[in-house]
Design a protein around this motif. Structure first.
Motif, PDB file in Angstrom:
ATOM      1  N   ARG A 463       4.580 -18.545  11.362  1.00 39.13           N
ATOM      2  CA  ARG A 463       4.552 -17.277  10.152  1.00 39.13           C
ATOM      3  C   ARG A 463       4.345 -16.120  10.659  1.00 39.13           C
ATOM      4  O   ARG A 463       3.389 -16.587  11.678  1.00 39.13           O
ATOM      5  CB  ARG A 463       4.202 -17.702   8.637  1.00 39.13           C
ATOM      6  CG  ARG A 463       2.998 -17.607   8.411  1.00 39.13           C
ATOM      7  CD  ARG A 463       1.985 -17.905   7.106  1.00 39.13           C
ATOM      8  NE  ARG A 463       2.350 -19.085   6.569  1.00 39.13           N
ATOM      9  CZ  ARG A 463       2.506 -19.737   5.060  1.00 39.13           C
ATOM     10  NH1 ARG A 463       3.128 -19.101   4.452  1.00 39.13           N
ATOM     11  NH2 ARG A 463       2.743 -20.951   5.540  1.00 39.13           N
ATOM     12  N   CYS A 464       4.844 -15.042  10.198  1.00 44.78           N
ATOM     13  CA  CYS A 464       4.354 -14.048  10.940  1.00 44.78           C
ATOM     14  C   CYS A 464       3.343 -12.878   9.766  1.00 44.78           C
ATOM     15  O   CYS A 464       3.596 -13.367   8.466  1.00 44.78           O
ATOM     16  CB  CYS A 464       5.561 -12.901  11.395  1.00 44.78           C
ATOM     17  SG  CYS A 464       6.757 -13.075  12.346  1.00 44.78           S
ATOM     18  N   VAL A 465       2.086 -12.264  10.258  1.00 40.84           N
ATOM     19  CA  VAL A 465       1.725 -10.975   9.516  1.00 40.84           C
ATOM     20  C   VAL A 465       1.948  -9.703  10.207  1.00 40.84           C
ATOM     21  O   VAL A 465       2.585  -9.677  11.111  1.00 40.84           O
ATOM     22  CB  VAL A 465       0.042 -11.460   9.313  1.00 40.84           C
ATOM     23  CG1 VAL A 465      -0.341 -12.872   9.175  1.00 40.84           C
ATOM     24  CG2 VAL A 465      -0.045 -11.364  11.342  1.00 40.84           C
ATOM     25  N   ARG A 466       1.796  -8.773   9.363  1.00 39.52           N
ATOM     26  CA  ARG A 466       1.689  -7.625   9.992  1.00 39.52           C
ATOM     27  C   ARG A 466       1.015  -6.589   8.951  1.00 39.52           C
ATOM     28  O   ARG A 466       0.156  -6.338   8.436  1.00 39.52           O
ATOM     29  CB  ARG A 466       3.507  -7.476   9.207  1.00 39.52           C
ATOM     30  CG  ARG A 466       3.467  -5.855   9.733  1.00 39.52           C
ATOM     31  CD  ARG A 466       4.835  -5.158   9.598  1.00 39.52           C
ATOM     32  NE  ARG A 466       5.286  -3.904  10.086  1.00 39.52           N
ATOM     33  CZ  ARG A 466       6.570  -3.449   9.036  1.00 39.52           C
ATOM     34  NH1 ARG A 466       6.738  -3.797   7.919  1.00 39.52           N
ATOM     35  NH2 ARG A 466       6.748  -2.482   9.046  1.00 39.52           N
ATOM     36  N   THR A 467       0.001  -5.927  10.325  1.00 40.49           N
ATOM     37  CA  THR A 467      -1.021  -4.874   9.167  1.00 40.49           C
ATOM     38  C   THR A 467      -0.782  -4.045   8.176  1.00 40.49           C
ATOM     39  O   THR A 467       0.460  -3.715   8.449  1.00 40.49           O
ATOM     40  CB  THR A 467      -1.325  -4.532  10.382  1.00 40.49           C
ATOM     41  OG1 THR A 467      -2.472  -5.178  11.140  1.00 40.49           O
ATOM     42  CG2 THR A 467      -2.848  -3.765   9.645  1.00 40.49           C
ATOM     43  N   GLN A 468      -1.302  -3.479   7.025  1.00 37.31           N
ATOM     44  CA  GLN A 468      -0.800  -2.830   6.970  1.00 37.31           C
ATOM     45  C   GLN A 468      -0.931  -1.449   6.768  1.00 37.31           C
ATOM     46  O   GLN A 468      -2.144  -0.883   7.517  1.00 37.31           O
ATOM     47  CB  GLN A 468      -1.806  -2.950   5.466  1.00 37.31           C
ATOM     48  CG  GLN A 468      -1.332  -2.277   3.532  1.00 37.31           C
ATOM     49  CD  GLN A 468      -1.971  -1.726   2.170  1.00 37.31           C
ATOM     50  OE1 GLN A 468      -3.446  -2.393   2.692  1.00 37.31           O
ATOM     51  NE2 GLN A 468      -1.680  -2.155   1.415  1.00 37.31           N
ATOM     52  N   ILE A 469      -0.659  -0.259   6.024  1.00 38.96           N
ATOM     53  CA  ILE A 469      -0.391   0.148   6.679  1.00 38.96           C
ATOM     54  C   ILE A 469      -0.188   1.472   5.525  1.00 38.96           C
ATOM     55  O   ILE A 469       0.822   0.710   4.603  1.00 38.96           O
ATOM     56  CB  ILE A 469      -0.105   1.255   8.256  1.00 38.96           C
ATOM     57  CG1 ILE A 469       1.256   1.568   8.238  1.00 38.96           C
ATOM     58  CG2 ILE A 469      -0.673   0.626   9.614  1.00 38.96           C
ATOM     59  CD1 ILE A 469       1.967   2.030   9.599  1.00 38.96           C
ATOM     60  N   GLY A 470      -0.315   3.263   5.081  1.00 38.32           N
ATOM     61  CA  GLY A 470      -0.132   3.763   4.024  1.00 38.32           C
ATOM     62  C   GLY A 470      -0.578   3.084   3.163  1.00 38.32           C
ATOM     63  O   GLY A 470      -2.163   2.273   2.891  1.00 38.32           O
ATOM     64  N   PHE A 471       0.323   3.516   1.546  1.00 40.10           N
ATOM     65  CA  PHE A 471      -0.309   2.914   0.639  1.00 40.10           C
ATOM     66  C   PHE A 471       0.441   2.738  -0.153  1.00 40.10           C
ATOM     67  O   PHE A 471       1.101   2.785  -1.389  1.00 40.10           O
ATOM     68  CB  PHE A 471      -0.828   4.483  -0.303  1.00 40.10           C
ATOM     69  CG  PHE A 471      -1.588   5.325   0.567  1.00 40.10           C
ATOM     70  CD1 PHE A 471      -3.751   4.826   0.581  1.00 40.10           C
ATOM     71  CD2 PHE A 471      -1.694   5.981   1.429  1.00 40.10           C
ATOM     72  CE1 PHE A 471      -4.550   5.437   1.181  1.00 40.10           C
ATOM     73  CE2 PHE A 471      -2.384   7.050   1.823  1.00 40.10           C
ATOM     74  CZ  PHE A 471      -3.705   6.670   2.491  1.00 40.10           C
ATOM     75  N   ALA A 472       0.763   0.861   0.999  1.00 36.82           N
ATOM     76  CA  ALA A 472       1.441   0.450  -0.347  1.00 36.82           C
ATOM     77  C   ALA A 472       1.228  -0.337  -2.023  1.00 36.82           C
ATOM     78  O   ALA A 472       0.736  -0.689  -1.561  1.00 36.82           O
ATOM     79  CB  ALA A 472       2.708  -0.174   0.549  1.00 36.82           C
ATOM     80  N   LYS A 473       2.403  -0.270  -2.528  1.00 36.82           N
ATOM     81  CA  LYS A 473       1.963  -0.656  -4.211  1.00 36.82           C
ATOM     82  C   LYS A 473       2.735  -2.332  -4.344  1.00 36.82           C
ATOM     83  O   LYS A 473       3.368  -2.136  -3.196  1.00 36.82           O
ATOM     84  CB  LYS A 473       2.897   0.498  -5.072  1.00 36.82           C
ATOM     85  CG  LYS A 473       2.267   1.733  -4.671  1.00 36.82           C
ATOM     86  CD  LYS A 473       2.483   2.439  -6.298  1.00 36.82           C
ATOM     87  CE  LYS A 473       1.349   4.069  -6.021  1.00 36.82           C
ATOM     88  NZ  LYS A 473       2.018   4.715  -7.101  1.00 36.82           N
ATOM     89  N   GLY A 474       1.684  -2.498  -5.183  1.00 36.81           N
ATOM     90  CA  GLY A 474       2.265  -4.256  -5.332  1.00 36.81           C
ATOM     91  C   GLY A 474       1.913  -4.717  -4.452  1.00 36.81           C
ATOM     92  O   GLY A 474       1.595  -4.924  -3.417  1.00 36.81           O
ATOM     93  N   THR A 475       2.029  -6.670  -4.707  1.00 32.33           N
ATOM     94  CA  THR A 475       1.596  -6.919  -3.645  1.00 32.33           C
ATOM     95  C   THR A 475       2.628  -8.187  -3.250  1.00 32.33           C
ATOM     96  O   THR A 475       2.775  -8.304  -1.929  1.00 32.33           O
ATOM     97  CB  THR A 475      -0.013  -7.904  -4.398  1.00 32.33           C
ATOM     98  OG1 THR A 475       1.165  -8.279  -5.469  1.00 32.33           O
ATOM     99  CG2 THR A 475      -0.553  -7.242  -5.172  1.00 32.33           C
TER     100      THR A 475
END
Length: 479
Positions: A463-475
């Motif tokens: 499976r893949c991942v992606r580092t979170q950037i910014g201020f995304a809301k929600g999970t």
């Protein structure tokens, strides 16, 4: 007098222009208030769950003499990242395979050897200025109304099965070429282009020797063979950190036979990847190299869809081992599994928590013989499915016996891009989670396993991942 007035007006206008350039906050009586940076909000990745930053005691916390396991847990911390809520399915990986197929067909439709239809390749912009040649994906492939040349271009990617006579894709031709800029090596002080910035100790002389770098490159020979080479040379510029790879993307469907001696698994060879009934099952027979290529394609696919070509976006990638373990254990150091407790089922053994091998010779006690449809079992507290069992999962982390002594406790990661001529044991990558063929002990979230990066197994997916950037809301991404 007029000259003085004009001068005052000019100075006033220039001051106003400077004020506009730095923002309204610059008019603060000479105080430093900061300058904001440009940013843009990335969309919440489809089908992914946000794993918030945190820490965990990584590795087994207790000795286990029965399995010859010694406690070696250590605290690590990882930053926030998005993670696929399920393993990559046959359906999603098939999208990658078909994209490679369609890109090759478009290249051939534009080739003069097959009629040379220039509409399938863009070499000029609307004003007639030359651009880097690229495929025109808005031009549909003429699957049903192709002329003779177009038909030859399309059929050149297919073959006739010598036994059944069926028309089928030729897997040997499905090669994906991509480039990766090695940010880590490019950022190392010893690789700075300015020699004066490689050594900060003023008691030492400025280095004069040209640093040696190594980079991977690949090409297709005249015989159609993928040639890979790792070259070493003196540092000349940023391009030296661009690595080129060519990977055959088709899964090894024969893994179902080669992984099990004296077993009748031929139906899985013929059907598991191709039959629609297995669309939502995890893809298998995919090497670490193929999984890495998929993540790169997925990044480019998103960049094109957003119309942000030439702009950096946070890439999809394989998870580091630390990210994977933190996510699997839902950030709980006391968890050996993705769930609470030390058993893979409810105490009355009436409900299994994962797809594994409950007893010797009994694969079906948990309701499944081989893999199960992704998301069949309940997710862990982070909302992630199948972090134990079903299929083992590739991580980006290279394996060595001393890895725990080599890695930091902050976003720990050990990478080694093995050259073709390196000993085979240097081409090991860590896999996690255990699979449908493993006993309960081997699907624990705190245990490390490994496999060679070019191996393709019927029990390993990803499976893949992606580092979170910014201020995304929600999970969680909406479906």
């Amino acid at each position: 007098m007029k000259k003085i007035i004009h001068l005052i007006i000019v100075i006033t206008l220039l001051s106003g222009a400077a004020s506009c350039a730095t923002g309204s906050r610059s008019a603060t009586g000479g105080e430093v208030t900061g300058v904001g940076g440009s940013s843009w909000a990335e969309p919440i990745p489809y089908g992914m769950v946000l794993v918030s930053r945190g820490s965990v005691k990584m590795g087994p916390a207790k000795d286990d003499s029965l399995w010859n396991i010694r406690a070696n847990s250590r605290g690590v911390s990882v930053d926030a990242f998005w993670m696929d809520e399920t393993e990559i399915t046959n359906s999603k990986y098939k999208q990658f395979v078909f994209w490679v197929r369609d890109s090759i067909i478009r290249e051939r439709l534009a080739d003069p050897a097959f009629g040379g239809n220039e509409e399938f390749k863009i070499e000029e912009d609307r004003e007639g200025n030359p651009v880097t040649p690229h495929l025109n994906w808005s031009k549909p492939i003429p699957w049903r109304n192709a002329n003779e040349d177009e038909q030859r271009a399309i059929e050149s990617l297919y073959r006739t099965n010598p036994i059944t006579g069926a028309r089928e894709l030729d897997p040997e031709q499905l090669n994906y070429r991509y480039e990766i800029y090695n940010h880590t090596e490019a950022a190392r002080r010893k690789h700075r282009l300015n020699p004066a910035r490689r050594e900060y100790n003023t008691d030492r002389p400025v280095p004069t020797a040209t640093p040696l770098i190594s980079k991977d490159t690949a090409w297709i020979s005249d015989e159609g063979e993928i040639i890979r080479q790792t070259i070493s040379r003196g540092l000349t510029g940023d391009f030296d950190f661009v690595n080129t790879y060519i990977v055959n993307v088709y899964p090894d469907t024969t893994a179902w036979i080669n992984d099990f001696d004296n077993a009748y698994n031929e139906p899985y060879v013929r059907l598991y990847f191709s039959h629609g009934g297995y669309n939502e099952y995890p893809v298998v027979g995919v090497s670490w190299e193929q999984a890495t290529a998929f993540a790169n394609w997925r990044t480019d696919f998103l960049r094109r869809s957003l119309g942000r070509e030439g702009v950096y976006i946070e890439p999809y990638r394989l998870p580091t081992e630390a990210e994977w373990e933190y996510a699997a254990r839902a950030g709980k150091s006391e968890n050996m599994y993705p769930w609470d407790g030390d058993l893979p089922m409810t105490e009355d053994q009436g409900c299994f928590y994962a797809n594994f091998k409950p007893q010797e010779g009994n694969f079906v006690q948990d309701g499944h013989l081989i893999t199960s449809r992704v998301g069949t079992y309940s997710p862990n507290d982070f909302g992630l499915y199948d972090m134990a069992g079903n299929v083992s999962e590739w991580t980006s982390t290279a394996y060595t016996e001393s890895i725990d002594k080599l890695t930091s406790d902050l976003n720990p990661e050990y990478r080694y891009n093995a050259a073709l001529e390196d000993p085979y044991k240097m081409k090991r990558k860590i896999v996690r989670g255990g699979s449908w063929k493993d006993v309960a002990h081997n699907v624990r979230s705190d245990l490390r396993m490994w496999e060679y990066q070019n191996e393709q197994r019927s029990y390993i997916g990803f499976r893949c991942v992606r580092t979170q950037i910014g201020f995304a809301k929600g999970t969680k991404a909406k479906k």
